[in-house]
Design an enzyme around this catalytic site. Structure first.
Site, mmCIF file in Angstrom:
data_model
loop_
_atom_site.group_PDB
_atom_site.id
_atom_site.type_symbol
_atom_site.label_atom_id
_atom_site.label_comp_id
_atom_site.label_asym_id
_atom_site.label_seq_id
_atom_site.Cartn_x
_atom_site.Cartn_y
_atom_site.Cartn_z
ATOM 1 N N TYR A 53 46.470 22.543 15.687
ATOM 2 C CA TYR A 53 47.160 22.311 14.423
ATOM 3 C C TYR A 53 48.673 22.305 14.580
ATOM 4 C CZ TYR A 53 42.610 23.761 12.459
ATOM 5 O OH TYR A 53 41.280 23.899 12.164
ATOM 6 N N HIS A 116 37.400 24.958 20.260
ATOM 7 C CA HIS A 116 37.620 24.049 19.142
ATOM 8 C C HIS A 116 36.643 22.873 19.145
ATOM 9 C CE1 HIS A 116 41.044 22.586 16.282
ATOM 10 N NE2 HIS A 116 39.851 22.402 15.757
#
Length: 296
Positions: A53, A116
């Site tokens: 992010y 992830h």
């Protein structure tokens, strides 16, 4: 919102995780810092971020601001981050990446550390590194994101520690029943990203009618629906009023029939999906993706 009203779920290693949290995907660093501080000071406990992010620094700043204001202590916060795909691989490679993430987050540990994405050829080795990091105390629990059943079975076959969580897209438009049923049978908790379907569900007539019947907003009904499915949910908003609204879901219950009505909206369609991450059901059917933090 009183954080004591938030239910928690016990993970398979005994660690308790709040069932409602705040995600910060696609939020710039400065805005992230303010959003995290506001969330923590308004009763949110679970904060979810990722190196991908590009805003872990903002999460760390927001946490420290709330701590310095005396609103929370570090032990009050359940902090989650994720292993960047480009950091997956052997122990030394993963460890170096995690140490950088901890510095950005201004903490010596995270409460939940996730892979992830299942990077082919790396996700099993990465999991072994996570097991070592768990043993070293830099994570209180470890898990994965976006694992289908084939990859999960392969991971479990090579694992010493069972994943605590599989974070997947889950909302009334995509129930992912096969994944949820398998993971739940193995004691792996489901955590939902995009629980509101990126806004696509806010105009669904069925949910609008149910919301009217309960004198609640559509978003509140959807989040309540997820809670009643036993899922951990990550809402996202930078507006304090909306944070409070999203958390005001503990004073009503959806009936079994209302749950069925909402379940019937399932179209098995992802609101967001990236071709580079897609799989075909074949354990080797997904391309690896390295990319750069903050860029998809």
């Amino acid at each position: 919102m009183d954080k004591n009203l938030q239910p928690s779920i016990t993970l398979n290693n005994g660690v308790k995780i709040p069932q409602l949290g705040m995600g910060v995907w696609k939020t710039p660093v400065k805005e992230t810092a303010t959003m995290v501080q506001n969330a923590l000071e308004n009763g949110y406990v679970l904060i979810d971020t990722a190196k991908q992010y590009g805003n872990e620094e903002g999460v760390g700043q927001g946490m420290q601001a709330a701590i310095q204001d005396g609103k929370v202590a570090r032990d009050d916060i359940f902090l989650t981050t994720k292993i960047f795909n480009g950091d997956q691989g052997d122990y030394d490679h993963v460890r170096k990446g995690v140490e950088g993430q901890l510095r950005a987050l201004q903490t010596d540990h995270v409460d939940l550390l996730l892979e992830h994405w299942p990077v082919n050829g790396r996700y099993v080795e990465t999991w072994k590194a996570l097991e070592a990091i768990l043993a070293d105390g830099q994570a209180r629990a470890i898990g994965v994101c976006n694992f289908d059943n084939g990859r999960m079975i392969n991971l479990i076959d090579h694992a010493k520690v069972m994943p605590a969580v599989n974070q997947i897209e889950f909302n009334p438009g995509i129930l992912q029943n096969n994944i949820r049923k398998f993971d739940q049978s193995e004691g792996i908790k489901i955590e939902a990203w995009s629980p509101l379907g990126h806004g696509r569900l806010l105009s669904a007539p069925v949910i609008m009618k149910i919301a009217q019947d309960h004198n609640k907003t559509v978003a509140q009904v959807i989040l309540r629906w997820g809670l009643q499915h036993g899922v951990i949910e990550l809402s996202k908003t930078s507006h304090v009023s909306r944070m409070k609204e999203n958390a005001d879901i503990f004073d009503f219950t959806l009936t079994p029939y209302e749950m069925i009505q909402i379940d019937a909206l399932d179209k098995d369609q992802h609101a967001i999906w990236y071709d580079k991450f897609k799989w075909s059901g074949n354990p080797d059917g997904v391309d690896d993706y390295i990319g750069a933090p903050g860029k998809w």
